[in-house]
Scaffold this active site. Structure first.
Site, PDB file in Angstrom:
ATOM      1  N   GLY A 217       0.836  -1.202   0.000  1.00 10.32           N
ATOM      2  CA  GLY A 217       0.000   0.000   0.000  1.00 10.32           C
ATOM      3  C   GLY A 217       0.867   1.246   0.000  1.00 10.32           C
ATOM      4  N   ILE A 218       0.243   2.353   0.445  1.00  6.21           N
ATOM      5  CA  ILE A 218       0.938   3.640   0.451  1.00  6.21           C
ATOM      6  C   ILE A 218       1.539   3.854   1.832  1.00  6.21           C
ATOM      7  CG2 ILE A 218       0.622   6.130   0.114  1.00  6.21           C
ATOM      8  CD1 ILE A 218      -2.081   5.452  -1.192  1.00  6.21           C
ATOM      9  N   GLY A 219       2.677   4.517   1.906  1.00  7.33           N
ATOM     10  CA  GLY A 219       3.155   4.977   3.202  1.00  7.33           C
ATOM     11  C   GLY A 219       4.515   4.464   3.611  1.00  7.33           C
ATOM     12  N   ILE A 221       5.688   2.376   6.009  1.00  9.02           N
ATOM     13  CA  ILE A 221       6.038   0.978   6.302  1.00  9.02           C
ATOM     14  C   ILE A 221       6.261   0.186   5.016  1.00  9.02           C
ATOM     15  CG2 ILE A 221       5.328  -1.171   7.435  1.00  9.02           C
ATOM     16  CD1 ILE A 221       3.896   0.632   9.543  1.00  9.02           C
ATOM     17  N   GLU A 240      -2.409  -2.616  -6.455  1.00  7.83           N
ATOM     18  CA  GLU A 240      -3.188  -1.530  -7.063  1.00  7.83           C
ATOM     19  C   GLU A 240      -2.252  -0.399  -7.473  1.00  7.83           C
ATOM     20  OE1 GLU A 240      -4.901   0.799  -3.136  1.00  7.83           O
ATOM     21  OE2 GLU A 240      -5.497  -1.257  -3.546  1.00  7.83           O
ATOM     22  N   GLY A 338      -8.014  -0.375  -1.131  1.00  8.26           N
ATOM     23  CA  GLY A 338      -7.872  -1.747  -1.605  1.00  8.26           C
ATOM     24  C   GLY A 338      -7.581  -2.738  -0.504  1.00  8.26           C
TER      25      GLY A 338
END
Length: 444
Positions: A217-219, A221, A240, A338
């Site tokens: 995902g985003i970010g 971590i 995604e 997502g």
């Protein structure tokens, strides 16, 4: 054939202000999200603001500015967020804009079914090739479908938009108005990875084996995880989105997709979120195969990848394993996105690992993210039935098939030590941690 589209191109060419004349009061306007936000078209739309009333603006997270949510735009524009970005968060929590919670995989269905008909789609694409096809570049996401379903398509043709492969093209004949504008794409600033995120990432990386297929995902971590995988072999990606972090892994020959059993050798993605370095890297690069979000986020397709590892984040997790990730109490923060699509897909995958990774505390260590009960108003994005791995800087809790008592115990072990006492105290009250058999005094 080639001449015909070139004539159409010239016929449809307009200034931004002419092109945006198609927007009328009461219409619903879709804007391409992410780094592909068509800023020239948005600027022209804003110049029309005094003449427009009740125009609904729909999109996921955009990386540029969102001037239509300013307080003085009330009555002219109202934004409806399918995923909340930082640029519209305040407007939503002030009640000037709306939030529609929805799985990313299901957004396009709203356009296609007519449940959310689109009057106009504002998109940004590359210049056409010799066959008249423009590429959606760094953002196919929900935009290809929006352009297919909208009554009128306005395209900002930007020679700085890379050409990308996959299901990522629209023909000049399917564009109603063309506006030429050469400008840098909206870049995502590279997040600075903290020491804490680094420790969490190390715990996540420990779960990733050779041949795994990743969704990140985003970010901070996810960004911290990728550099820790340089010693793995034959990793793949089905996600995604991807960001800059994949580049070193591809160049080092780690991310090859060679063992992927579904779409081998290809990085499957919906959009690229990153810096100009990434935009240049995906340009004409056949490793990347872009698809609409309804495809990238379809749990059935995700699950076809063996060893699918989905890495997502959360704001709060309760002791039963319920995950809140779109709000802080009743203040909406991001979106469902997502997360559920990928956790569901990874849990169907042979050898799959659905992971939620987060720091054990928030607000500089003053509050625990692992809590007895979620805050009032907090949204459960991932239910306690779907959760498997939860990772913090203190370790990994595996909750699948575990009882409430076992879950609470596992989660307290990865909570911050200074909050464990309170969490135990709560479990005393609920009797969650009582042993099965009552303890009777043994006569001496």
């Amino acid at each position: 054939m080639s001449m015909s589209w070139e004539m159409e191109y010239k016929r449809r060419l307009k200034t931004a202000d002419e092109a945006l004349g198609c927007v009328k009061s009461g219409m619903r306007v879709y804007i391409q999200p992410g780094c592909a936000e068509p800023e020239t078209l948005i600027e022209a739309l804003m110049r029309r603001a005094p003449d427009l009333f009740d125009v609904e603006i729909v999109h996921m997270m955009t990386m540029g500015c969102a001037p239509y949510v300013a307080a003085e735009m009330a009555g002219h524009f109202r934004h409806n967020a399918m995923f909340i970005g930082a640029n519209v968060r305040e407007a939503i929590n002030d009640g000037r804009a709306d939030y529609t919670p929805i799985y990313l995989s299901e957004i396009e269905g709203l356009f296609e079914s007519g449940e959310m008909p689109l009057d106009i789609a504002l998109i940004e694409v590359s210049p056409p090739d010799s066959h008249g096809f423009c590429s959606f570049g760094v953002g196919v996401d929900t935009t290809l479908t929006a352009a297919k379903c909208a009554r009128h398509v306005v395209a900002q043709i930007n020679d700085q938009m890379p050409r990308t492969y996959g299901d990522s093209f629209i023909h000049v004949n399917d564009i109603d108005s063309i506006v030429e504008s050469s400008r840098p794409l909206c870049a995502l600033k590279r997040p600075v990875v903290t020491d804490l995120q680094e420790v969490i990432a190390r715990n996540v990386a420990g779960l990733i084996e050779d041949g795994s297929v990743l969704q990140t995902g985003i970010g901070g971590i996810p960004d911290a995880v990728l550099p820790l995988l340089m010693d793995r072999k034959d990793l793949g990606v089905h996600s995604e989105l991807v960001s800059d972090g994949v580049i070193p892994l591809i160049e080092a020959g780690v991310l090859t997709g060679a063992r992927k059993n579904f779409k081998p050798r290809k990085i499957i993605l919906g959009f690229a979120l990153g810096t100009p370095l990434l935009f240049e890297f995906v340009d004409n690069n056949p490793i990347f195969e872009f698809h609409p979000t309804a495809y990238t986020n379809d749990p059935a397709l995700i699950g076809r990848n063996d060893n699918m590892v989905a890495i997502n984040s959360a704001l709060q997790v309760d002791l039963t394993g319920q995950v809140c990730s779109d709000s802080i109490g009743n203040q909406f923060y991001s979106g469902i996105g997502g997360q559920v699509d990928f956790l569901r897909g990874a849990s169907r995958s042979k050898g799959g690992k659905p992971i939620i990774a987060m720091s054990s505390t928030a607000k500089n260590g003053s509050i625990s993210r692992i809590v007895p009960t979620l805050d009032p108003g907090a949204g459960v994005v991932t239910s306690r039935g779907l959760i498997r791995y939860i990772v913090t800087e203190y370790g990994v809790a595996y909750l699948h098939g575990k009882s409430i008592r076992e879950r609470a115990k596992a989660l307290i072990e990865i909570a911050h030590p200074k909050f464990r006492e309170d969490l135990y105290a709560y479990c005393e009250k609920t009797k969650w941690l009582h042993p099965q058999a009552p303890k009777t005094a043994v006569p001496r």
